[in-house]
Each structure stands twice: as C-alpha cells, then as structure tokens.
Design a protein around this motif. Structure first.
Motif, PDB file in Angstrom:
ATOM      1  N   ILE A  42     -10.333  -7.512  17.755  1.00  0.00           N
ATOM      2  CA  ILE A  42     -10.436  -6.705  16.755  1.00  0.00           C
ATOM      3  C   ILE A  42     -10.840  -5.145  16.891  1.00  0.00           C
ATOM      4  N   ALA A  43     -10.896  -4.697  18.498  1.00  0.00           N
ATOM      5  CA  ALA A  43     -10.891  -3.696  18.981  1.00  0.00           C
ATOM      6  C   ALA A  43      -9.561  -3.254  18.324  1.00  0.00           C
ATOM      7  N   ILE A  44      -8.399  -3.603  18.551  1.00  0.00           N
ATOM      8  CA  ILE A  44      -7.094  -3.074  18.129  1.00  0.00           C
ATOM      9  C   ILE A  44      -6.890  -3.197  17.073  1.00  0.00           C
ATOM     10  N   GLY A  45      -7.359  -4.198  15.435  1.00  0.00           N
ATOM     11  CA  GLY A  45      -6.953  -4.521  14.402  1.00  0.00           C
ATOM     12  C   GLY A  45      -7.845  -3.440  13.548  1.00  0.00           C
ATOM     13  N   GLY A  46      -8.843  -2.736  14.243  1.00  0.00           N
ATOM     14  CA  GLY A  46     -10.131  -2.154  13.666  1.00  0.00           C
ATOM     15  C   GLY A  46      -9.874  -1.101  13.314  1.00  0.00           C
ATOM     16  N   VAL A  47      -8.316  -0.891  13.716  1.00  0.00           N
ATOM     17  CA  VAL A  47      -7.535   0.879  13.081  1.00  0.00           C
ATOM     18  C   VAL A  47      -5.910   0.341  12.712  1.00  0.00           C
ATOM     19  N   ILE A  48      -6.160  -0.886  12.329  1.00  0.00           N
ATOM     20  CA  ILE A  48      -5.382  -0.650  11.114  1.00  0.00           C
ATOM     21  C   ILE A  48      -5.667  -1.395  10.177  1.00  0.00           C
ATOM     22  N   GLY A  49      -5.780  -0.457   8.995  1.00  0.00           N
ATOM     23  CA  GLY A  49      -5.928  -1.120   7.642  1.00  0.00           C
ATOM     24  C   GLY A  49      -5.329  -1.260   6.378  1.00  0.00           C
ATOM     25  N   ALA A  50      -5.322  -1.198   5.395  1.00  0.00           N
ATOM     26  CA  ALA A  50      -4.387  -1.405   4.208  1.00  0.00           C
ATOM     27  C   ALA A  50      -4.051  -0.268   4.115  1.00  0.00           C
ATOM     28  N   GLY A  51      -5.324   1.377   4.423  1.00  0.00           N
ATOM     29  CA  GLY A  51      -4.370   2.647   4.160  1.00  0.00           C
ATOM     30  C   GLY A  51      -3.256   3.206   4.489  1.00  0.00           C
ATOM     31  N   LEU A  52      -3.089   2.251   6.075  1.00  0.00           N
ATOM     32  CA  LEU A  52      -2.203   2.986   6.959  1.00  0.00           C
ATOM     33  C   LEU A  52      -1.291   2.111   6.137  1.00  0.00           C
ATOM     34  N   PHE A  53      -0.738   1.336   5.719  1.00  0.00           N
ATOM     35  CA  PHE A  53       0.407   0.652   4.781  1.00  0.00           C
ATOM     36  C   PHE A  53       0.757   1.111   3.603  1.00  0.00           C
ATOM     37  N   VAL A  54      -0.281   1.567   2.990  1.00  0.00           N
ATOM     38  CA  VAL A  54      -0.199   2.036   1.703  1.00  0.00           C
ATOM     39  C   VAL A  54      -1.023   3.712   1.347  1.00  0.00           C
ATOM     40  N   GLY A  55      -1.772   3.889   1.510  1.00  0.00           N
ATOM     41  CA  GLY A  55      -2.468   5.588   1.330  1.00  0.00           C
ATOM     42  C   GLY A  55      -2.157   6.118   2.341  1.00  0.00           C
ATOM     43  N   SER A  56      -1.448   5.936   3.204  1.00  0.00           N
ATOM     44  CA  SER A  56      -0.302   7.034   4.140  1.00  0.00           C
ATOM     45  C   SER A  56       0.593   7.602   3.233  1.00  0.00           C
ATOM     46  N   GLY A  57       1.052   7.705   2.338  1.00  0.00           N
ATOM     47  CA  GLY A  57       1.439   7.938   1.462  1.00  0.00           C
ATOM     48  C   GLY A  57       1.406   9.291   0.217  1.00  0.00           C
ATOM     49  N   ALA A  58       0.196   8.876   0.582  1.00  0.00           N
ATOM     50  CA  ALA A  58      -0.043   9.715  -0.339  1.00  0.00           C
ATOM     51  C   ALA A  58      -0.597  11.714   0.792  1.00  0.00           C
ATOM     52  N   GLY A  59      -0.791  11.349   1.887  1.00  0.00           N
ATOM     53  CA  GLY A  59      -1.203  12.346   2.940  1.00  0.00           C
ATOM     54  C   GLY A  59       0.094  12.682   3.016  1.00  0.00           C
ATOM     55  N   ILE A  60       1.501  12.192   3.070  1.00  0.00           N
ATOM     56  CA  ILE A  60       2.310  12.915   3.124  1.00  0.00           C
ATOM     57  C   ILE A  60       3.208  13.723   2.204  1.00  0.00           C
ATOM     58  N   ALA A  61       2.752  13.003   0.654  1.00  0.00           N
ATOM     59  CA  ALA A  61       3.245  13.632  -0.160  1.00  0.00           C
ATOM     60  C   ALA A  61       2.540  15.460  -0.683  1.00  0.00           C
ATOM     61  N   SER A  62       1.383  15.386  -0.168  1.00  0.00           N
ATOM     62  CA  SER A  62       0.194  16.832  -0.035  1.00  0.00           C
ATOM     63  C   SER A  62       0.564  17.080   1.139  1.00  0.00           C
ATOM     64  N   LEU A 279      13.022   9.443   9.728  1.00  0.00           N
ATOM     65  CA  LEU A 279      13.388   8.489   8.639  1.00  0.00           C
ATOM     66  C   LEU A 279      14.163   9.037   7.186  1.00  0.00           C
ATOM     67  N   LEU A 280      12.593   9.686   6.133  1.00  0.00           N
ATOM     68  CA  LEU A 280      13.169   9.909   4.640  1.00  0.00           C
ATOM     69  C   LEU A 280      12.177  11.397   4.614  1.00  0.00           C
ATOM     70  N   PRO A 281      12.921  12.084   3.343  1.00  0.00           N
ATOM     71  CA  PRO A 281      12.406  13.204   3.272  1.00  0.00           C
ATOM     72  C   PRO A 281      11.429  13.222   2.804  1.00  0.00           C
ATOM     73  N   TRP A 282      10.203  13.550   3.158  1.00  0.00           N
ATOM     74  CA  TRP A 282       8.764  13.141   2.866  1.00  0.00           C
ATOM     75  C   TRP A 282       8.564  13.901   1.440  1.00  0.00           C
ATOM     76  N   ASP A 283       9.438  14.408   0.636  1.00  0.00           N
ATOM     77  CA  ASP A 283       9.020  14.573  -0.771  1.00  0.00           C
ATOM     78  C   ASP A 283       9.870  13.894  -1.567  1.00  0.00           C
ATOM     79  N   SER A 284      10.045  12.632  -1.349  1.00  0.00           N
ATOM     80  CA  SER A 284      10.564  11.733  -2.043  1.00  0.00           C
ATOM     81  C   SER A 284       9.765  10.567  -2.657  1.00  0.00           C
TER      82      SER A 284
END
Length: 480
Positions: A42-62, A279-284
């Motif tokens: 529960i402690a480990i999984g509590g910081v790994i949400g769907a936002g990490l896998f999907v939502g992080s892209g918006a942060g990288i782009a901005s 590994l990838l350009p941030w603006d791709s």
C-alpha cells in the motif's frame, strides 16, 4: 491557543492512547486485518497512479527536461510532509490520520473541515477513475456500454471493501505488485536502451536532455508551472497512515513507510521520467500522448500500447480500491468524533464500517452519473472544487505537527519513534513551499480556477463545522 489549552479543550473526545483497532462486532472499532506485506505494498503503490503513466506527458510537454526539477521539488515537499505525518501516526495510529491529529492539535473545526474535504476529494476521484477504467474496458469489450463498465468496476470493488479489510489489503497488494513490476521492468529496459545495450539501440548521452532548446526550453518559470501539474500526482502517499490503524504492527508499518518514501519517489518518479526525457525528445508528439508507451515502442517492445493499457487499468483499479477504503475510513473517523452521523462509526462483525463505505460509494455513483450527464458543467465544478485539497491537507499536516510534537514530548515521549528532521525549521520550510505553490496557482488559468473553487468548498465546510460546533455546545449546555 497554547498547546496546554489545546490539550484541555480536546482531551474529552480524543483519548490520548485509544486507537481505532478492536475486534469488530459493532463496537465501533475496526479490525486489525492488514498484514505487514499489505502495508508495504500500500505504501509503495500509493505513489504510483495512472497519472504517472499517462498524465506525466502533459508535464513534460509544458516544461521540457526541466520537469525533473518539478518532480524533485514536489518530491522533497512530499517527503517532508510524510515525515511529519509519520511522526504523528507512529505515536498514535488513527483511522482518521491527519484529520484526527488536526482535531487534537488545532481544534475541532480543523479536524472537521480537513476530514470532510479529504472525503470529498476521494469521492470525486472515484468517479474519475471509474470512468477512466470504463473507457479501457469498453475499448476491449465494446458490447458493454461505458457506463455499464463503470457500474461493474464500482460494484465489484465495493463488494471487496464490504467483505473485510483483509480483502481490500489483498486486492491492493496484487494491484500494487503489478504496478511495481511494471515500473521496475520499464526502468531496466529503459536503462539498457539508454546505454545502447538493447538490439537496435545506441547510447544517447545527453542529446535529448539539452539538444532541443536546452534543459529549460521554456525558462525557469516553467519548472513551477510543471510543479502544479505533478504535485497532485503524489496524493495517495498518506493512505498508509490511515491503513496503519488496521494493521498488526502500526508503529513499525508507519516507520517503514515513512523511511522508504524517499527512494520510492526517487526511483519510481525521477528514475522513470529521467529515462523518458533521455531516450526521446521532450517535444515529440508521442511523448505528450503517452510517454511510457512511446519509450517502449521506441526500443522495439511489441504490443507496448496494449501492455500499457493493462498497467493503466491496474493503476485505475488500485486507485478506486484505495479511494473507497480511504473515503470510508475518514467517514468512520468523523463519525467516531461526532463530526458525522453516528451510524458512520458502526462496524460489522468482521470490523468493516459498512455504513461509511456505502455512504461514500453512493456519492461516488452520483459523481459518476454527473461525469456522464454533465461532464463540462457539474462534474467539472466538482473536479475543480476538489483540485487543491491535497495542498490544504499538507498544510494542515504541517501546522498539526508543530503542536503535536510538543504534546507528544510532554505526554508520551517514549512513543516518539519517528522524528521530523530539524524540527521546527524543516516544518516551516514545508509550509513556505506549500504557500508558494498555492500562490503560484493563481498565476495559472487552470490552477486559478481550482484554487478559487477549492477555497469556496473549504469555506462551505468550515461554515458547516461552525454550525455543528454550536449545536454540540448547545446540547452539552442543555444536558448540564
């Protein structure tokens, strides 16, 4: 109000050493049904949400590669807040966690307000995650309408939470386990690819980190804008302190979770995001859409999109499962303290707060309906009005710890097994950081809407606490 005044004012309704754990059977106590392995996941999984896998892209782009600084700042803040919460939770495990501590340290109004705001936050999250999970399942099995899948996943996880706390812990153990394995596999694959050790890859060095407009292509200010995007991804870290009250060894569980939060954030968030922007350009375009899928496809992993759908669905179900648990335990704690209907504090023979669970789920179902019926009006209002609750919770934790440390040192110093570093200086540092983020939200269009509406929601709940407080005092006066 001094610490002594606070203690005398709240001691009658918050027993100093009375925890929330009992043997079930309707006596108002939860059952210690969570094992240490459950709490660890529960402690480990509590910081790994769907936002990490999907939502992080918006942060990288901005923000560009500088998003690493955004995650670092947000991560430092969470580490400090979790250390403060861990100090209080190890000394006095409570099902209401920070709400119960605010009740004792700051006053009934604080515990009432932050408790109900936190409950509201997770009820809205139930709708968000149920809809997200339904979209994936509808893509796989289009014969079942999306709203039907939302009802199904909500019903199944409700049944799980109603059965026993151990069943919640078992489901969360496996959900979190899948997320951890997925992140670990990504880290291994990404690291090998970064050094050119996989077939068809070559060592990339710092080309993508500094070669597309520099490390901070949008300037230093973008780091703080990115922080607004990522700071809420860490909401959920505190769940382990609520669950600790139903564990076999609360003090050990809280201490272990608090001590491991640094490497959890460092490895899972910073490590994986570093691999993405290396590994990838941030603006791709691919990174903005789904950064983890983009990396896996880049290194030649077949079926990366389908694999990530399974992982994201697992993260969604994990969040739903934990959301039901968290909302119901907060409602239970509020009921115990007289800040919610007394029925919320009743439990079944297996130690499950059935009324608290069903009440939370009912509002979750209503929010799901709003999400489908009025997504751009009613539900958007609910979403924005709960958007800054994480910051409110962290701020209350900080101020509660400032006073609770003195109370614990005076009354039960032997229970101070987890200590906040450099108290009170780092506590005030965290308060300053939270204040800065809240102020910066007013400079961002989306953040401004969230902050205004969240403040309105907080004002409404605060007013309700004043009304409840007056009625409580009137009842006490009438009895005397």
């Amino acid at each position: 109000m001094s610490a002594d005044t606070t203690k005398s004012a709240v001691a009658p309704h918050v027993p100093q050493q009375q925890g929330p754990v009992g043997h079930g059977g309707g006596d108002g106590h939860l059952k210690a049904g969570l094992k240490n392995r459950h709490l660890s996941m529960i402690a480990i999984g509590g910081v790994i949400g769907a936002g990490l896998f999907v939502g992080s892209g918006a942060g990288i782009a901005s923000t560009g590669p500088g998003i690493l600084l955004s995650y670092t700042l947000a991560g430092v803040l969470v580490v400090l807040v979790m250390r403060m919460l861990g100090e209080m939770a190890a000394a006095d495990p409570q099902s209401g966690s920070f709400s119960a501590y605010a009740d004792r340290a700051l006053g009934r109004w604080a515990g009432f307000t932050i408790g109900w705001l936190y409950w509201f936050f997770w009820v809205v999250v139930l709708a968000v995650e149920a809809t997200a999970g339904a979209k994936i399942l509808n893509h796989w099995v289009p014969g079942v309408p999306q709203w039907g899948w939302a009802l199904i996943v909500m019903a199944v996880l409700t049944a799980t939470n109603l059965f026993s706390v151990a069943s919640y812990g078992e489901f969360e153990f496996w959900f979190a386990g899948i997320k951890v394995v997925a992140i670990a596999a990504f880290l291994v694959i990404g690291t090998l690819a970064a050094f050119g050790l996989l077939p068809g890859t070559h060592a990339v060095g710092t080309t993508n980190l500094i070669g597309h407009g520099g490390f901070l292509p949008h300037g230093v200010g973008a780091v703080f804008t990115g922080m607004l995007t990522v700071v809420f991804a860490f909401m959920g870290s505190e769940i382990v302190t609520l669950a600790a009250g139903e564990s076999e060894d609360p003090e050990r569980a809280v201490s272990k979770a608090t001590n491991s939060v640094i490497w959890r954030i460092g490895v899972f968030y910073l490590g994986s995001i570093l691999l993405v922007v290396t590994l990838l350009p941030w603006d791709s375009a691919a990174v903005k859409g789904s950064p983890y899928v983009a990396v896996l496809e880049h290194v030649g992993i077949p079926g990366a999109g389908q694999v990530m759908d399974v992982i994201v669905l697992t993260a969604v179900l994990s969040c739903l499962n934990s959301g039901m648990y968290t909302a119901s335990r907060m409602a239970f704690s509020l009921g115990q303290r007289g800040d919610a209907p007394k029925a919320f504090a009743t439990v079944t023979r297996t130690g499950v707060p059935r009324v608290a669970i069903l009440s939370s789920v009912v509002f979750g179902f209503i929010a799901v309906f709003f999400n489908y019926a009025w997504p751009d009006s009613v539900f958007k209002f609910l979403l924005n009005s709960s958007g800054a609750v994480a910051l409110f919770v962290w701020l209350v934790i900080c101020f509660s710890q400032l006073r609770m440390r003195r109370i614990i040192e005076r009354e039960t110093p032997e229970r101070l097994t987890v200590r906040m570093w450099l108290y009170p200086y780092l506590t005030w540092t965290a308060i300053g950081m939270i204040g800065f983020v809240m102020a910066y939200m007013f400079t961002d269009a989306d953040g401004r809407d969230q902050m205004y509406l969240s403040l309105v929601a907080a004002a409404i709940v605060l007013a309700a606490s004043a009304v409840v407080g007056r009625r409580r005092r009137a009842a006490v006066a009438a009895e005397s």
